[in-house]
Scaffold this active site. Sequence first.
Site, PDB file in Angstrom:
ATOM      1  N   ILE A  44       0.825  -1.218   0.000  1.00 57.13           N
ATOM      2  CA  ILE A  44       0.000   0.000   0.000  1.00 57.13           C
ATOM      3  C   ILE A  44       0.855   1.262   0.000  1.00 57.13           C
ATOM      4  O   ILE A  44       0.365   2.348  -0.272  1.00 57.13           O
ATOM      5  CB  ILE A  44      -1.049   0.055   1.151  1.00 57.13           C
ATOM      6  CG1 ILE A  44      -0.396   0.226   2.515  1.00 57.13           C
ATOM      7  CG2 ILE A  44      -1.967  -1.147   1.139  1.00 57.13           C
ATOM      8  CD1 ILE A  44      -1.402   0.682   3.579  1.00 57.13           C
ATOM      9  N   ASP A  52       8.482  -2.272  -1.650  1.00 61.63           N
ATOM     10  CA  ASP A  52       8.068  -3.364  -0.757  1.00 61.63           C
ATOM     11  C   ASP A  52       9.206  -4.373  -0.671  1.00 61.63           C
ATOM     12  O   ASP A  52      10.324  -4.103  -1.137  1.00 61.63           O
ATOM     13  CB  ASP A  52       6.745  -3.991  -1.229  1.00 61.63           C
ATOM     14  CG  ASP A  52       6.854  -4.665  -2.587  1.00 61.63           C
ATOM     15  OD1 ASP A  52       7.987  -4.747  -3.130  1.00 61.63           O
ATOM     16  OD2 ASP A  52       5.833  -5.115  -3.117  1.00 61.63           O
ATOM     17  N   HIS A 144       4.533  -4.559  13.397  1.00 56.47           N
ATOM     18  CA  HIS A 144       5.987  -4.711  13.269  1.00 56.47           C
ATOM     19  C   HIS A 144       6.742  -3.473  13.748  1.00 56.47           C
ATOM     20  O   HIS A 144       7.874  -3.234  13.346  1.00 56.47           O
ATOM     21  CB  HIS A 144       6.358  -5.052  11.813  1.00 56.47           C
ATOM     22  CG  HIS A 144       5.893  -6.414  11.397  1.00 56.47           C
ATOM     23  ND1 HIS A 144       5.970  -6.886  10.097  1.00 56.47           N
ATOM     24  CD2 HIS A 144       5.338  -7.424  12.115  1.00 56.47           C
ATOM     25  CE1 HIS A 144       5.475  -8.108  10.055  1.00 56.47           C
ATOM     26  NE2 HIS A 144       5.075  -8.462  11.252  1.00 56.47           N
ATOM     27  N   THR A 219      -0.228  -7.074   0.590  1.00 59.78           N
ATOM     28  CA  THR A 219       0.691  -7.952   1.322  1.00 59.78           C
ATOM     29  C   THR A 219       0.775  -9.317   0.653  1.00 59.78           C
ATOM     30  O   THR A 219      -0.235  -9.837   0.171  1.00 59.78           O
ATOM     31  CB  THR A 219       0.286  -8.101   2.813  1.00 59.78           C
ATOM     32  OG1 THR A 219       1.095  -9.118   3.416  1.00 59.78           O
ATOM     33  CG2 THR A 219      -1.178  -8.428   3.004  1.00 59.78           C
TER      34      THR A 219
END
Length: 315
Positions: A44, A52, A144, A219
Amino acid sequence: MINKHKNEKPSLVKGLSSLDIKGLAGYIKNGYAKKILILTGAGISVKSGIPDFRSPGTGIYDNIKKYGMLEPDLLFNRAFIKNDPKPFFSLVKEFIDKEYEPTDAHYLSVLFKNKGLLMRYYTQNIDSLDLKAGLTPPYLIECHGHMRTSTCTNSSCKNKIPTESIKNIIIKGQIPYCKKCNSLIIPDVVMNDDDLPEEFFEQLDKDFHECDLLIVMGTSLQVEPFPGMIEDPPLNVPRVLINKEPVVTYVEELGEKNGRLVEISEDRLSQKFKFGHFFNRRDIFLGGDLQSNILELIKELGWEEDLNKLKSKQI
Ligand code: CNA
């Protein structure tokens, strides 16, 4: 022989008229979604300019040498970082040396929150763009961690400071050390062997038991516990994956029992996604570029003006 009359496709769960953007928007507009759970990942934030991990070619893993590493798994390994902090800090630098802006994917979640429809937003991201868009605790769970603060790695010191105060050191390519004890000091991201933060566990069971819509965005669902979490909502709750490619989807195998079509794949006992399956009653996959799909969903919901106001910080 299989009895055709008994083998009509099963009906979709209550409130869903189709397994696409229109069906999803209808489910929300007609009041079926009042406790939305959102799970997000690095995809995103790609449009913001932050790569990513796993996208072929552009992801951090395919460009690992740029950070002076060969083994991506070691990037977030505490022992490795203590021994050789440079690769980790060259990655940290990428996150903190520019002012990144949230994307429509972040703002969609804020719109849900503002309309009283968001139950919780669990992110694997460490870039704080969710917070910047307007998501705050108790809605926001940064599973995280994040890079806003940093902590001394000396367990008897644990001095915590704003990362802003060591930003210049990191941007210059130097390694930050604790002013109190001179040990290595690192941003508060969750490392490979670390436990997830306490707030992750606080509402987890309740959230997944009570939610009425699950939306997963950007994801690859390769890092536990996220892949397992998608299996937790009740069976009548629609699940949506907005991602370039489908993930955690098993291959359906159909057989016949007493003249009826049945699912025989061993994975049927799991609750992995069932995109494209004959027996799929609730899973929606919106593939390709997630930002375009999200904008289309926002338009379908009639929330374009709200989005524009949010982006210009008028609401
Ligand atoms: P990942 O494994 O890199 O997966 C990203 C997913 O997003 C992939 O399936 C991509 O295909 C998909 N994707 C990327 N761009 C788009 C797009 N434009 N449209 C549709 N789909 C797209 O990352 P995960 O989040 O699954 O892995 C979890 C890791 C990544 C966490 O530990 C994070 O801390 C870590 N990470 C975070 C960031 C960040 O905070 N922005 C950046 C890089 C890595």
